[in-house]
Design a protein around this motif. Structure first.
Motif, PDB file in Angstrom:
ATOM      1  N   UNK A 515       0.824  -1.202   0.000  1.00  0.00           N
ATOM      2  CA  UNK A 515       0.000   0.000   0.000  1.00  0.00           C
ATOM      3  C   UNK A 515       0.861   1.257   0.000  1.00  0.00           C
ATOM      4  N   UNK A 516       1.982   1.215   0.688  1.00  0.00           N
ATOM      5  CA  UNK A 516       2.876   2.374   0.708  1.00  0.00           C
ATOM      6  C   UNK A 516       3.412   2.662  -0.695  1.00  0.00           C
ATOM      7  N   UNK A 517       3.747   1.613  -1.439  1.00  0.00           N
ATOM      8  CA  UNK A 517       4.205   1.802  -2.822  1.00  0.00           C
ATOM      9  C   UNK A 517       3.106   2.430  -3.654  1.00  0.00           C
ATOM     10  N   UNK A 518       1.868   1.970  -3.491  1.00  0.00           N
ATOM     11  CA  UNK A 518       0.750   2.536  -4.244  1.00  0.00           C
ATOM     12  C   UNK A 518       0.521   3.999  -3.867  1.00  0.00           C
ATOM     13  N   UNK A 519       0.648   4.316  -2.599  1.00  0.00           N
ATOM     14  CA  UNK A 519       0.444   5.701  -2.157  1.00  0.00           C
ATOM     15  C   UNK A 519       1.509   6.625  -2.746  1.00  0.00           C
ATOM     16  N   UNK A 520       2.756   6.188  -2.690  1.00  0.00           N
ATOM     17  CA  UNK A 520       3.819   7.021  -3.244  1.00  0.00           C
ATOM     18  C   UNK A 520       3.689   7.149  -4.759  1.00  0.00           C
ATOM     19  N   UNK A 521       3.276   6.074  -5.417  1.00  0.00           N
ATOM     20  CA  UNK A 521       3.108   6.149  -6.871  1.00  0.00           C
ATOM     21  C   UNK A 521       1.949   7.068  -7.234  1.00  0.00           C
ATOM     22  N   UNK A 522       0.867   7.043  -6.447  1.00  0.00           N
ATOM     23  CA  UNK A 522      -0.246   7.951  -6.710  1.00  0.00           C
ATOM     24  C   UNK A 522       0.181   9.400  -6.581  1.00  0.00           C
ATOM     25  N   UNK A 523       0.970   9.688  -5.567  1.00  0.00           N
ATOM     26  CA  UNK A 523       1.471  11.060  -5.423  1.00  0.00           C
ATOM     27  C   UNK A 523       2.328  11.437  -6.612  1.00  0.00           C
ATOM     28  N   UNK A 524       3.125  10.481  -7.068  1.00  0.00           N
ATOM     29  CA  UNK A 524       4.023  10.745  -8.191  1.00  0.00           C
ATOM     30  C   UNK A 524       3.236  10.993  -9.468  1.00  0.00           C
ATOM     31  N   UNK A 525       2.306  10.126  -9.780  1.00  0.00           N
ATOM     32  CA  UNK A 525       1.570  10.258 -11.028  1.00  0.00           C
ATOM     33  C   UNK A 525       0.565  11.396 -10.987  1.00  0.00           C
ATOM     34  N   UNK A 526       0.013  11.686  -9.820  1.00  0.00           N
ATOM     35  CA  UNK A 526      -0.983  12.739  -9.743  1.00  0.00           C
ATOM     36  C   UNK A 526      -0.382  14.123  -9.577  1.00  0.00           C
ATOM     37  N   UNK A 527       0.926  14.216  -9.698  1.00  0.00           N
ATOM     38  CA  UNK A 527       1.542  15.536  -9.798  1.00  0.00           C
ATOM     39  C   UNK A 527       1.574  16.011 -11.235  1.00  0.00           C
ATOM     40  N   UNK A 528       0.962  15.232 -12.182  1.00  0.00           N
ATOM     41  CA  UNK A 528       0.894  15.620 -13.579  1.00  0.00           C
ATOM     42  C   UNK A 528      -0.229  16.610 -13.773  1.00  0.00           C
TER      43      UNK A 528
END
Length: 932
Positions: A515-528
């Motif tokens: 879940x932590x990986x998914x959370x960090x990836x969401x932050x990364x991708x949703x900075x677009x």
């Protein structure tokens, strides 16, 4: 019907052949040009008795040659054609010309137009009504019936479109338009690609077809791009081709920037019998992030182009830690799990220094998209301002994580989305539960919306937020009891996200979960751009309209959108698709683009299957075979004969006689110049550095001090500017050095006075810092260097030297020196502190020490906390060398250690007990042994 396979496009011009007899007569009556010679006296005498003969007409063979030339020109002007086109449509049935005008028809579009033009001419001769239909046109486009002239105009207005075709909808429209009982003669000019719903489409076609002319395009040369993936090793492009092409093939991929300039290229190779292939761009991430379009060279169709937007670009994440990292124990690093979660999806920028005054500006110069800060407490004011500007103006995303350092910091940090509760320093401002807390649902207005709640993630420690009216809106994730786990807020064009837990496994098991990986990836991708636009539009907004910026043509070229192009509608539940209103291209603003691509990962190029339920079907080629236009060959032959005629005229005039050879040889120019650069092999080569060449001295003015500091173990002390205090520090550390030399194997050098703003601190394992009521507050630069020194494994021993005053005030520690120390520590990243426990390694590193007296006795020695108030709950060990970065005492160590040149104490102990001085020396030895 022609008996011979030869027709003339302009047969009336053949009447010009009747003029050939007149041309014959004119040519025979025209004498050739007389020969002209230079006056030769002897030759006149030689021909004196010969009769002069002057021809009155040209030679017969020259006349025939010119007649042939004239006849060929007349025949060429009459437009002769060998094996001419024969009408394909001869009946009076209505004619329907169906053209696949999707993206795959772009390479051979002109062939389709030429074939359709011939069909219209055939229908014109039979006076049949004509339907013109494009399978990629809008459903409301006019399809007829037309007469021949109107059909030609409709054909000229038809364009190839950069979208997929819809055969079912197109054939149904044709069936509705031709609602009479009479069937149609249909010519289908298809693109050769199979569609999933072809059986349904061809069943509709069978109901209205009297005769079907089947024109099929070749797809063996068709290639396309289906995906792009940008990772740490480069950008990977996936390409497909038809299975009809099983040979090995090489292509070139070219990457373009937003101004359509080629900036990179690579090779794409299909192996034998391979349908898919991959190509790799290995350029630096800065260059790859400028990619906007990737195109197969010389492929003139939209499927051979892949557009790049923010989601394909490699994000740059800067990592900053407030704690030192032990490379021998990477799992205990506060940045370890952050790195592992982001490394597959972003390029990580790591600091070169622990000094925030140096690290943050250096990282900002590399233009990161995200900065992740793990347990960074107090930030220098200048750095705080620069980060705030980066967030608000540059649109950066700051991710912060809690930790012991942040828990002990003051509650005036402007780079946090919420106010934090601060507890006692010894407790670290944290909350302990008898039972760990589970996660509640993720908020819909945050970056984690839609993620599943894990059942096995629990939180045992966190930093609590102060209650506020906006706390609920700023909460992105919370625990089962309602307390925030992740909070955030927008700041200008950027955002701040704060995890109320540490980024390691000591506060919770979230960092070691998927879940932590998914959370960090969401932050990364949703900075677009897409995510930021959705966040700006509000949590209840379900649709986002993106205006078109550049549209891809069917030939694969980016250009301005047409007036018919509509804004692209983005929803959270559906992926946008290419349509006639939304062709592939770049949507939204120039600096925040969303790419809508034509092909997808599951696209395949399969050959179309011919319908089996239409009996009267003929296979037709797009280009007619056997028809040869003879105008060009006739004109070419006429030109050659005309050149022959000219040559014959020159020969008849006597101009082809060989000219007398002249001895025109001239002397050659001297072109070789003597070289003056002789190789001096007899001279010895000069060495790079001879013995007589003085070596350059690169040493700096302070290098001597650094070399001296590195040559032995030196104890350092902070220069306060007070001569007496500095002299006491020097004598005290010198006396401690004598004790170390005598009692241990450590050989110490001369103590060094240090200015933290200018001197290098890394050479000193411990720095003694005496605190007086009038001690100057260090500058931000000096404090940043001290913080970096402590983070990298160094220890600072603060000594307020006021235990006697505290004892006189009945234990009240609010002395001027203590308050001065608080002012200094408030601007530093200080971990939670506690009094040295009885079982701590510091109490037994060399001597067994129940306490740590100095000149005074009774004051505790404070170190970094190693456990909580609950004796059964161990606080995490330090991730560095296991040594506390800070020691605080009020017992005046320096005065107890100070010795004169004869080795006698300079100051008496209070109380005046000889054993207290021995214990003070042992305390100093224990501290140094603990440090080393």
């Amino acid at each position: 019907m022609n008996l011979l396979p030869l027709t003339f496009g302009s047969p009336f011009l053949l009447a010009g052949l009747l003029t050939l007899p007149l041309i014959w007569w004119l040519l025979r009556m025209t004498p050739p040009k007389p020969n002209s010679e230079v006056f030769p006296p002897l030759r006149i005498l030689d021909t004196l008795f010969k009769a002069d003969k002057t021809p009155s007409k040209s030679p017969w063979w020259l006349t025939v040659l010119r007649l042939v030339i004239a006849a060929l020109v007349i025949l060429a002007l009459s437009n002769p054609v060998w094996n001419p086109h024969r009408p394909l449509i001869t009946s009076a049935h209505p004619v329907a010309i169906i053209i696949d005008n999707g993206w795959s028809s772009a390479p051979d579009w002109q062939n389709k137009i030429d074939a359709a033009t011939r069909l219209i001419m055939d229908a014109q001769n039979s006076n049949a009504p004509i339907y013109i239909l494009g399978t990629a046109n809008k459903p409301n486009a006019q399809i007829g019936p037309f007469d021949a002239k109107a059909a030609a105009e409709a054909l000229n207005t038809m364009q190839v479109m950069p979208i997929n075709i819809d055969r079912v909808q197109s054939f149904q429209r044709l069936a509705q338009a031709a609602s009479s009982d009479e069937k149609l003669d249909i010519a289908y000019l298809n693109d050769g690609l199979r569609m999933l719903n072809d059986p349904e489409a061809f069943s509709t076609l069978a109901t209205i077809a009297n005769e079907l002319l089947w024109y099929e395009s070749e797809i063996t040369s068709l290639t396309g791009l289906t995906s792009a993936h940008n990772d740490s090793n480069g950008m990977h492009i996936t390409a497909i081709r038809s299975l009809e092409n099983q040979s090995q093939a090489d292509y070139t991929l070219i990457a373009y920037d937003l101004q359509s300039r080629p900036i990179a290229q690579t090779k794409l190779t299909f192996a034998l019998e391979d349908e898919r292939a991959e190509a790799h761009f290995n350029q630096p991430v800065e260059l790859r992030n400028d990619f906007v379009a990737i195109r197969i060279e010389n492929a003139k169709q939209a499927g051979a182009v892949w557009l790049i937007d923010e989601s394909n670009k490699r994000r740059r994440v800067a990592l900053i830690s407030g704690q030192e990292t032990d490379m021998a124990q990477p799992l205990l690093s506060p940045l370890y799990y952050i790195s592992k979660a982001l490394e597959p999806y972003a390029d990580l920028l790591r600091p070169q220094s622990a000094d925030l005054m140096e690290t943050v500006p250096a990282l900002l110069e590399e233009k990161p998209d995200i900065i992740a800060m793990a347990d960074v407490g107090k930030l220098p004011t200048e750095i705080e301002k620069r980060l705030s500007k980066w967030i608000a103006e540059d649109g950066g995303t700051l991710i912060r994580f809690a930790g012991n350092g942040l828990a002990a910091a003051t509650n005036d940090d402007s780079l946090l989305p919420v106010k934090l509760r601060r507890g006692e320093r010894s407790l670290g401002g944290t909350l302990s539960w008898s039972e760990p807390q589970a996660l509640a649902n993720f908020s819909d207005n945050g970056p984690f919306s839609g993620l599943n709640i894990p059942d096995d993630v629990t939180i045992s420690r966190q930093l609590l937020a102060e209650p506020a009216p906006q706390l609920y809106e700023k909460t992105y994730a919370s625990l089962a009891d309602g307390t925030p786990l992740v909070t955030g807020e927008k700041r200008g064009s950027g955002q701040i996200i704060f995890f109320h837990i540490a980024p390691d496994a000591t506060w919770s098991n979230l960092p070691i979960s998927g879940t932590f990986v998914d959370m960090m990836r969401n932050i990364l991708t949703q900075s677009t751009s897409l995510s930021s636009k959705q966040q700006h539009s509000g949590s209840h907004e379900k649709r986002v309209n993106l205006p078109p910026y550049q549209i891809l043509s069917a030939q694969g070229e980016l250009g301005s959108p047409t007036p018919q192009t509509r804004p692209l509608i983005i929803t959270k539940s559906e992926q946008p698709a290419v349509s006639i209103d939304n062709p592939p291209g770049l949507y939204d603003l120039p600096d925040e683009l969303f790419a809508l691509n034509l092909l997808s990962q599951d696209t395949k190029f399969e050959k179309i299957e011919q319908p089996q339920n239409i009996a009267n079907m003929k296979l037709m080629p797009y280009q007619e075979t056997g028809s040869v236009a003879l105008r060009g060959p006739f004109l070419a032959i006429a030109a050659l004969l005309l050149a022959l005629d000219t040559l014959m005229m020159i020969w008849l005039s006597g101009r082809l006689k060989m000219l007398r050879k002249r001895n025109s040889l001239s002397s050659f120019l001297l072109a070789i110049f003597l070289s003056t650069a002789l190789i001096s092999s007899f001279l010895p080569s000069q060495p790079a550095f001879s013995q007589n060449t003085p070596m350059r001295d690169d040493t700096k003015s302070d290098d001597e001090k650094l070399i001296k500091a590195a040559s032995a173990t030196h104890l350092g002390y902070i220069l306060t500017g007070n001569a007496a205090t500095d002299a006491l520090s020097l004598e005290g550390l010198r006396g401690l050095g004598y004790s170390l030399d005598e009692k241990t194997t450590i050989l110490t050098g001369e103590p060094a006075g240090l200015d933290p703003e200018t001197d290098e601190l890394a050479f000193y394992p411990i720095i003694y810092w005496p605190i007086t009521p009038d001690a100057p507050i260090p500058s931000e630069k000096a404090l940043a260097r001290i913080n970096a020194y402590m983070q990298q494994g160094g220890t600072v021993l603060f000594d307020t030297q006021d235990q006697y005053e505290i004892a006189s005030n009945l234990g009240n520690d609010q002395t001027p020196a203590n308050q001065r120390l608080r002012l200094i520590l408030d601007n530093m990243n200080i971990p939670p502190l506690e009094i040295v426990p009885t079982d701590h390694v510091l109490s037994k590193s060399f001597y067994i020490m129940p306490d740590f007296p100095g000149r005074f006795r009774g004051g505790p020695l404070w170190i970094e906390a190693s456990r909580t108030t609950d004796a059964h709950e161990n606080r995490p060990v330090r991730t560095g060398d296991g040594v506390s970065p800070i020691l605080i005492t009020s017992n005046d160590f320096a005065s107890a250690w100070a010795l004169n040149e004869q080795g006698e104490p300079l100051y008496p102990t209070v109380p005046n007990d000889p054993m207290q001085r021995i214990y003070a020396q042992r305390a100093g030895i224990n501290i140094i042994m603990y440090m080393l």
